[in-house]
Design a protein around this motif. Structure first.
Motif, PDB file in Angstrom:
ATOM      1  N   MET A  32      12.150   5.847  -2.082  1.00 53.74           N
ATOM      2  CA  MET A  32      11.027   6.489  -1.418  1.00 53.74           C
ATOM      3  C   MET A  32      11.438   6.988  -0.043  1.00 53.74           C
ATOM      4  SD  MET A  32       8.585   3.252  -0.355  1.00 53.74           S
ATOM      5  CE  MET A  32       7.339   4.217   0.466  1.00 53.74           C
ATOM      6  N   ILE A  33      10.746   8.043   0.396  1.00 53.48           N
ATOM      7  CA  ILE A  33      10.939   8.530   1.763  1.00 53.48           C
ATOM      8  C   ILE A  33      10.311   7.513   2.697  1.00 53.48           C
ATOM      9  CG2 ILE A  33      10.434  10.427   3.377  1.00 53.48           C
ATOM     10  CD1 ILE A  33      12.181  11.273   1.025  1.00 53.48           C
ATOM     11  N   PHE A  34      10.953   7.322   3.821  1.00 53.88           N
ATOM     12  CA  PHE A  34      10.508   6.321   4.789  1.00 53.88           C
ATOM     13  C   PHE A  34      10.464   7.033   6.134  1.00 53.88           C
ATOM     14  CE2 PHE A  34      11.475   2.869   7.733  1.00 53.88           C
ATOM     15  CZ  PHE A  34      10.906   1.739   7.180  1.00 53.88           C
ATOM     16  N   SER A  35       9.304   7.022   6.758  1.00 58.42           N
ATOM     17  CA  SER A  35       9.196   7.748   8.030  1.00 58.42           C
ATOM     18  C   SER A  35       8.853   6.740   9.120  1.00 58.42           C
ATOM     19  CB  SER A  35       8.160   8.853   7.869  1.00 58.42           C
ATOM     20  OG  SER A  35       8.245   9.773   8.891  1.00 58.42           O
ATOM     21  N   GLY A  36       7.562   6.399   9.284  1.00 59.22           N
ATOM     22  CA  GLY A  36       7.232   5.298  10.200  1.00 59.22           C
ATOM     23  C   GLY A  36       7.430   3.946   9.524  1.00 59.22           C
ATOM     24  N   GLY A  37       7.315   3.936   8.196  1.00 61.59           N
ATOM     25  CA  GLY A  37       7.514   2.713   7.418  1.00 61.59           C
ATOM     26  C   GLY A  37       6.326   1.764   7.404  1.00 61.59           C
ATOM     27  N   THR A  38       5.219   2.147   8.029  1.00 58.83           N
ATOM     28  CA  THR A  38       4.093   1.189   8.131  1.00 58.83           C
ATOM     29  C   THR A  38       3.419   0.944   6.786  1.00 58.83           C
ATOM     30  OG1 THR A  38       2.523   2.926   8.731  1.00 58.83           O
ATOM     31  CG2 THR A  38       3.606   1.788  10.547  1.00 58.83           C
ATOM     32  N   GLU A  39       3.464   1.950   5.902  1.00 61.90           N
ATOM     33  CA  GLU A  39       2.765   1.753   4.631  1.00 61.90           C
ATOM     34  C   GLU A  39       3.528   0.782   3.720  1.00 61.90           C
ATOM     35  OE1 GLU A  39      -0.054   4.622   2.951  1.00 61.90           O
ATOM     36  OE2 GLU A  39       1.514   4.882   1.451  1.00 61.90           O
ATOM     37  N   LEU A  40       4.843   0.923   3.693  1.00 59.69           N
ATOM     38  CA  LEU A  40       5.632   0.001   2.870  1.00 59.69           C
ATOM     39  C   LEU A  40       5.433  -1.438   3.384  1.00 59.69           C
ATOM     40  CD1 LEU A  40       7.666  -0.316   0.567  1.00 59.69           C
ATOM     41  CD2 LEU A  40       9.507   0.003   2.232  1.00 59.69           C
ATOM     42  N   ILE A 109       3.758   5.064  13.374  1.00 61.36           N
ATOM     43  CA  ILE A 109       3.161   5.994  12.396  1.00 61.36           C
ATOM     44  C   ILE A 109       3.550   7.431  12.741  1.00 61.36           C
ATOM     45  CG2 ILE A 109       0.981   6.910  11.478  1.00 61.36           C
ATOM     46  CD1 ILE A 109      -0.288   4.169  12.183  1.00 61.36           C
ATOM     47  N   THR A 110       3.956   8.186  11.735  1.00 59.71           N
ATOM     48  CA  THR A 110       4.387   9.560  11.967  1.00 59.71           C
ATOM     49  C   THR A 110       3.395  10.559  11.361  1.00 59.71           C
ATOM     50  OG1 THR A 110       5.658   9.568   9.913  1.00 59.71           O
ATOM     51  CG2 THR A 110       6.831   8.881  11.926  1.00 59.71           C
ATOM     52  N   LEU A 111       3.557  11.783  11.824  1.00 64.06           N
ATOM     53  CA  LEU A 111       2.719  12.876  11.322  1.00 64.06           C
ATOM     54  C   LEU A 111       2.831  12.990   9.791  1.00 64.06           C
ATOM     55  CD1 LEU A 111       1.117  15.447  11.848  1.00 64.06           C
ATOM     56  CD2 LEU A 111       3.236  16.564  12.536  1.00 64.06           C
ATOM     57  N   ARG A 122      -5.810   9.433   5.902  1.00 65.97           N
ATOM     58  CA  ARG A 122      -4.934  10.573   6.261  1.00 65.97           C
ATOM     59  C   ARG A 122      -5.571  11.463   7.326  1.00 65.97           C
ATOM     60  NH1 ARG A 122      -5.305  11.257   0.247  1.00 65.97           N
ATOM     61  NH2 ARG A 122      -4.021   9.549  -0.506  1.00 65.97           N
ATOM     62  N   GLU A 123      -6.105  10.815   8.377  1.00 65.67           N
ATOM     63  CA  GLU A 123      -6.909  11.563   9.350  1.00 65.67           C
ATOM     64  C   GLU A 123      -6.164  12.697  10.051  1.00 65.67           C
ATOM     65  OE1 GLU A 123      -9.679   9.122  11.884  1.00 65.67           O
ATOM     66  OE2 GLU A 123      -8.494   7.552  10.943  1.00 65.67           O
ATOM     67  N   ILE A 124      -4.842  12.533  10.207  1.00 65.42           N
ATOM     68  CA  ILE A 124      -4.108  13.522  10.998  1.00 65.42           C
ATOM     69  C   ILE A 124      -4.068  14.885  10.315  1.00 65.42           C
ATOM     70  CG2 ILE A 124      -1.702  13.279  10.184  1.00 65.42           C
ATOM     71  CD1 ILE A 124      -2.743  13.101  13.834  1.00 65.42           C
ATOM     72  N   PHE A 181     -15.069  13.484  16.305  1.00 66.09           N
ATOM     73  CA  PHE A 181     -15.630  12.154  16.548  1.00 66.09           C
ATOM     74  C   PHE A 181     -15.255  11.225  15.395  1.00 66.09           C
ATOM     75  CE2 PHE A 181     -18.773   8.797  16.915  1.00 66.09           C
ATOM     76  CZ  PHE A 181     -18.781   8.590  18.292  1.00 66.09           C
ATOM     77  N   LYS A 182     -14.840   9.999  15.757  1.00 70.98           N
ATOM     78  CA  LYS A 182     -14.534   8.997  14.743  1.00 70.98           C
ATOM     79  C   LYS A 182     -15.578   7.896  14.828  1.00 70.98           C
ATOM     80  CE  LYS A 182     -10.864   5.950  13.058  1.00 70.98           C
ATOM     81  NZ  LYS A 182      -9.419   5.813  12.938  1.00 70.98           N
ATOM     82  N   ARG A 183     -16.350   7.748  13.779  1.00 67.45           N
ATOM     83  CA  ARG A 183     -17.360   6.698  13.743  1.00 67.45           C
ATOM     84  C   ARG A 183     -16.796   5.537  12.924  1.00 67.45           C
ATOM     85  NH1 ARG A 183     -23.055   5.694  13.913  1.00 67.45           N
ATOM     86  NH2 ARG A 183     -23.003   3.432  13.745  1.00 67.45           N
ATOM     87  N   GLY A 190     -10.230   0.269  13.882  1.00 71.02           N
ATOM     88  CA  GLY A 190     -10.202   0.206  12.413  1.00 71.02           C
ATOM     89  C   GLY A 190     -10.179   1.580  11.758  1.00 71.02           C
ATOM     90  N   TYR A 191     -10.123   1.549  10.440  1.00 71.83           N
ATOM     91  CA  TYR A 191     -10.211   2.783   9.658  1.00 71.83           C
ATOM     92  C   TYR A 191     -11.612   3.369   9.862  1.00 71.83           C
ATOM     93  CZ  TYR A 191      -5.762   1.715   7.454  1.00 71.83           C
ATOM     94  OH  TYR A 191      -4.432   1.489   7.244  1.00 71.83           O
ATOM     95  N   PRO A 192     -11.768   4.658   9.613  1.00 70.94           N
ATOM     96  CA  PRO A 192     -13.065   5.277   9.939  1.00 70.94           C
ATOM     97  C   PRO A 192     -14.155   5.015   8.901  1.00 70.94           C
ATOM     98  CG  PRO A 192     -11.583   6.914   9.012  1.00 70.94           C
ATOM     99  CD  PRO A 192     -10.790   5.634   9.105  1.00 70.94           C
TER     100      PRO A 192
END
Ligand SMILES: Cc1cc2nc3c(=O)[nH]c(=O)nc-3n(C[C@H](O)[C@H](O)[C@H](O)COP(=O)(O)OP(=O)(O)OC[C@H]3O[C@@H](n4cnc5c(N)ncnc54)[C@H](O)[C@@H]3O)c2cc1C
Length: 279
Positions: A32-40, A109-111, A122-124, A181-183, A190-192
């Motif tokens: 797998m591609i690994f960028s920031g690695g936070t999900e793995l 976390i990366t773009l 996937r807010e970004i 705005f993030k509610r 946290g997640y939105p």
């Protein structure tokens, strides 16, 4: 700690990354591609992700580009969210980015990692959908530049082994009036419950949303109703609520009815902020 071992590769060029993917594939290894690695790290700990090898793309020069000029903004997929915020080249992107996780997590976390993430917020991606961005992809079949709308439908849909390398947009979008705005329902990081992003361009309001459905989206039907100037504001919002994609999320963060109530209020806020401004 992850409950499994994996091989770690850190290619220095795009070609090396593509060759690695193909070589691992020939050996029958899952990679797998690994960028920031936070999900793995997040999903691997609870047995929801597994890999035999990772291809870390952080040293690939094209993935670290950050260029802005009169014509366009270009961002590499391995830029961390904190780098994007510090550069502050696109205020709407800065605002959305700074609402994701906490500062420590945003340093990782990366773009590209957020756009390609399995966790569906996937807010970004929201500012990139609003700005009709172009996407550079690279993989075993070569490179291609495509509109984000052609490859991002609920999630990034690419060929096996294809990597997101860069995103670009015309610079007129980075100066356009915006509202975001993030509610959240719980905590400050946290997640939105719902995140809304809006941009006014060519006298029309564009809207993209995360957290309402199990995918982020931008909808032409919603925008058509919101921009229907001959109607009352209430009618424009009711029209938008009538054409939402489905399903509406209902989970521990909030029921579907509550999310629709919050969205109704957020659409009022969007119109209050942008309806009368020139854009
Ligand atoms: C505490 C915490 C809170 C969070 N809160 C939020 C939040 O509120 N909102 C939100 O949207 N996100 C949030 N996130 C982030 C989200 O859940 C993911 O963890 C993150 O976006 C993954 O980014 P990454 O750079 O670490 O990607 P990685 O973990 O490296 O990769 C994620 C996935 O994308 C693939 N991938 C990565 N880069 C590429 C590329 N260039 N091309 C092709 N595929 C690629 C990987 O193979 C993997 O499948 C949070 C994360 C944490 C840890």
């Amino acid at each position: 700690m992850l409950p499994f071992d994996f091989e770690y590769y850190r290619p220095q060029s795009l070609q090396e990354a593509v060759d690695l993917f193909q070589s691992l594939q020939r050996q029958g290894k899952q990679s797998m591609i690994f960028s920031g690695g936070t999900e793995l790290l997040t999903l691997g700990r609870i047995d929801l992700a597994f890999t035999e090898a990772v291809i870390d793309i952080k040293d690939i020069p094209e993935c670290n580009s950050l260029q802005v000029n009169e014509q366009r903004l270009l961002l590499g997929s391995a830029l961390s969210l904190t780098k994007i915020e510090e550069a502050n080249v696109f205020p709407l992107l800065t605002k959305i980015s700074s609402g994701i996780a906490d500062h420590t997590a945003r340093e990782k976390i990366t773009l590209g990692g957020n756009i390609c993430a399995r966790i569906f917020y996937r807010e970004i991606v929201l500012p990139f959908l609003l700005a009709d961005s172009q996407v550079l992809l690279s993989g075993p079949l070569g490179e291609r530049i495509v509109s984000i709308h052609d490859v991002f439908q609920e999630e990034l849909r690419v060929e096996p082994g294809e990597m997101l390398i860069q995103l670009a947009m015309e610079s007129k979008y980075i100066r356009a009036p915006f509202y975001a705005f993030k509610r959240r329902q719980q905590w400050e990081t946290g997640y939105p419950l719902i995140t809304i992003a809006a941009l006014k361009i060519d006298q029309r309001i564009r809207i993209a949303i995360s957290g309402l459905c199990p995918f982020p989206f931008r909808s032409q039907e919603i925008e058509a109703s919101i921009n229907h100037k001959g109607r009352t504001i209430e009618a424009r919002i009711d029209g938008a609520l009538a054409v939402l994609p489905q399903p509406i999320l209902a989970d521990v963060e909030g029921s579907a009815e509550y999310r629709l109530f919050v969205l109704h209020n957020l659409l009022f806020d969007v119109l209050a902020a942008l309806d009368q401004v020139q854009g």
